[in-house]
Scaffold this active site. Structure first.
Site, PDB file in Angstrom:
ATOM      1  N   GLU A  11       0.836  -1.217   0.000  1.00  9.91           N
ATOM      2  CA  GLU A  11       0.000   0.000   0.000  1.00  9.91           C
ATOM      3  C   GLU A  11       0.869   1.264   0.000  1.00  9.91           C
ATOM      4  OE1 GLU A  11      -4.008  -0.633   2.294  1.00  9.91           O
ATOM      5  OE2 GLU A  11      -2.461  -1.783   3.311  1.00  9.91           O
TER       6      GLU A  11
ATOM      7  N   GLU B 120      -4.544  -9.092   3.843  1.00 11.92           N
ATOM      8  CA  GLU B 120      -5.193  -8.687   5.102  1.00 11.92           C
ATOM      9  C   GLU B 120      -6.449  -9.478   5.447  1.00 11.92           C
ATOM     10  OE1 GLU B 120      -2.946  -4.892   3.955  1.00 11.92           O
ATOM     11  OE2 GLU B 120      -3.891  -6.574   2.940  1.00 11.92           O
TER      12      GLU B 120
END
Length: 619
Positions: A112, A132
């Protein structure tokens, strides 16, 4: 090396900001703050034209610190607000171009951060992904917004929902990576790329501003609808899947900034959920199984297990054989006669009606194993009908029916024919190991290797040690378990060990309920709706009623005051039913189709109810 974020400014005017938190450069709240500070300094300095963000030690970053999810606090709140503050305001909207130099891996928050940069240069075979959801949360540093804009909605959904990483080579084809450079050249190429952006020679691309990969809104919404239906079907009790899709959709409908706000709000909520707490516990618990006090911490070196003998080629024995062969371990499969041996061999290889999962062909058909790997695995199987080859075995696993005299006879024979350093393992699910080995003098190398059916699919391996089992034998089996990609748990010896001891009451209660008049198929439905893949009666079909009867006797002897003695299993066997292995149990099992409830089992249940007679007033 301690945790740090450092910055070095070169004569070329490029500031290289490096993340260091060995071994995986995990990010936490303190590092987010340090990154923000370094970016602020680089932005203010007049001698800095461009910025390169990288990781020390051959890795970019393995993501956000999972420990924070165990005790949700300000750390996890910082993660959620960090998406807007660090990724958007500090990196993406930076007044100077930022290039990520990625090596080794960029996972979760690491990827990210890289997606917030204006370009990404990666070393070959670098792993990229957003895993995640396996922990019950969603990407919380802008991933739900950046990834669809960089690789397209369809690929982004696949990578996030299935936690499916890709390599940098595929990333380059998709547009996630701008250039591939060798590890030695990575930072130099990244510096040049950053300067070229600064000079206007290369495009200055803000991920959140991109729309070219999204396609038409109606197509994107159709993809999201399909993904939602799939998530409801495959993960009905997992809120993070739908939450992730909601965040993606918010960004597509209302723009990246609104999407980030949605992502932050949803992330904050999910971090507090029971799902996240449970999945985080599981993550750490699985890793803790590798550490066994006085076994893995006393300097012992594992012996190399190259050849394994397996006694019994039924569903369990053939499944264990398959798993070992796929792990490059040679298997000698022994059966009592040539008919059973051929059946066992065919079960491993495929093309036999027994358990379609329990063979290599089905793994190839489902894309789990390549043809080359299958061919190599099949070359590692040899069938034998006596013990002549067993003198050269490193380990033997007995996988016959739960019959104490038979197991004792096998272990007495193995002690005579095997070398004195051969590990003697039993796949018993519940019989006391001291009883199995009581007629031998080799108790120090007798150990339980309890696999779960189908053994080449199920990840758990229960390793049972007695007071006499040597630490070396335990370490060697632990090592084999890891090579087989199992999660090995070492437990003490008692009836049922750990797994079936806790499973025993779970299987008792459905039988009690059935004899109190409850529909067995309703019980299975309730358990499936709760989130288990199978209900208790379908599971009993899978294991077979003979196994259920044999292990039931063990529990009756060990826990006479806690056992519900039902005649149902005996009645089913008398009726010619043995579950999945012969196609008839509580369900009808036909090759190529899902098990179907069998109404013809109901009269047998009524007979069992009459024999037990525990319904109040017969109702």
């Amino acid at each position: 090396m301690a945790m740090a974020v450092t910055m070095e400014v070169g004569n070329d005017g490029v500031a290289v900001i490096s993340i260091s938190n060995p071994p995986l450069n995990i990010i936490n709240a303190a590092m987010l703050a340090a990154l923000k500070e370094k970016f602020g300094e680089a932005t203010r300095r007049r001698d800095v034209k461009a910025i390169v963000l990288t990781g020390k030690g051959g890795r970019f970053s393995g993501g956000f610190d999972i420990n924070a999810f165990q005790n949700p606090s300000s750390d996890t709140s910082d993660r959620t607000i960090g998406s807007i503050d660090l990724v958007l305001n500090t990196i993406e909207d930076c007044k100077k171009p930022v290039v990520a130099a990625i090596e080794g891996l960029a996972l979760g928050g690491g990827l990210e951060l890289a997606m917030g940069c204006h370009a990404r240069i990666a070393a070959p075979k670098t792993q990229l992904g957003l895993p995640e959801l396996t922990l019950g949360v969603i990407p919380g540093l802008g991933g739900t917004q950046s990834l669809p804009r960089l690789v397209g909605v369809s690929k982004a959904i696949e990578m996030m929902l299935f936690s499916k990483p890709i390599m940098s080579e595929e990333g380059k084809l998709l547009g996630l990576i701008d250039e591939i450079a060798t590890s030695e050249e990575l930072v130099r190429v990244s510096r040049l790329h950053a300067l070229e952006i600064s000079d206007g020679c290369k495009p200055w691309v803000r991920s959140l501003h991109r729309t070219d990969k999204i396609g038409s809104l109606s197509e994107a919404q159709q993809l999201l609808r399909t993904a939602r239906e799939q998530a409801k079907r495959t993960a009905p009790n997992m809120p993070q899947h739908l939450a992730c899709l909601d965040a993606v959709e918010e960004g597509l409908l209302h723009g990246g900034y609104k999407g980030l706000l949605k992502e932050a709000a949803v992330s904050k909520e999910l971090v507090q959920s029971n799902t996240t707490k449970a999945l985080t516990h599981l993550f750490f618990a699985q890793r803790a199984t590798a550490k066994v006090p006085n076994i893995t911490d006393v300097g012992l070196k594992p012996n190399h297990v190259k050849k394994v003998g397996i006694i019994g080629g039924g569903i369990m024995g053939s499944g264990i054989a398959t798993s070992l062969m796929l792990s490059n371990i040679t298997v000698f499969l022994k059966e009592i006669n040539s008919e059973y041996l051929l059946k066992g061999m065919k079960t491993v290889e495929g093309g036999y009606y027994i358990d379609t999962l329990s063979n290599i062909q089905s793994l190839v058909a489902r894309g789990k194993v390549t043809q080359d790997k299958a061919r190599k695995a099949l070359s590692m199987l040899e069938g034998v009908s006596d013990y002549s080859e067993f003198k050269e075995m490193d380990m033997v696993i007995e996988a016959v029916i739960e019959d104490i005299p038979l197991k004792q006879e096998i272990f007495s024979e193995l002690e005579k024919v095997c070398s004195s350093c051969c590990i003697l393992a039993t796949n018993t699910s519940s019989i006391d190991l001291n009883v199995i080995g009581e007629k031998t003098k080799s108790q120090d190398r007798i150990i339980g290797a309890h696999f779960f059916s189908p053994a080449h699919i199920m990840p758990l391996l229960e390793i049972i040690r007695t007071e006499k089992t040597s630490p070396q034998v335990i370490l060697d089996l632990l090592t084999v378990g890891k090579i087989m990609k199992k999660v090995p748990i070492v437990v003490l010896n008692c009836t049922g060990f750990a797994v079936n001891r806790s499973f025993f009451p779970y299987m008792q209660v459905p039988h009690l309920l059935v004899h109190l008049g409850v529909d067995l198929f309703r019980i299975d439905r309730a358990i499936r709706n709760f989130g288990f893949p199978l209900g208790p009666f379908q599971l009993q079909d899978l294991g077979g009623f003979r196994l259920g009867k044999a292990s039931g006797k063990e529990y009756e002897n060990a826990f006479p005051d806690r056992t519900f003695r039902s005649p149902l299993t005996e009645l089913l066997l008398k009726n010619g039913r043995n579950g999945k292995s012969n196609g008839k149990g509580f369900y009808v099992h036909e090759k190529g189709s899902k098990p179907k409830p069998d109404p013809s089992v109901l009269p047998i249940i009524d007979e069992s109810r009459k024999l037990m007679n525990i319904m109040p007033g017969g109702k």
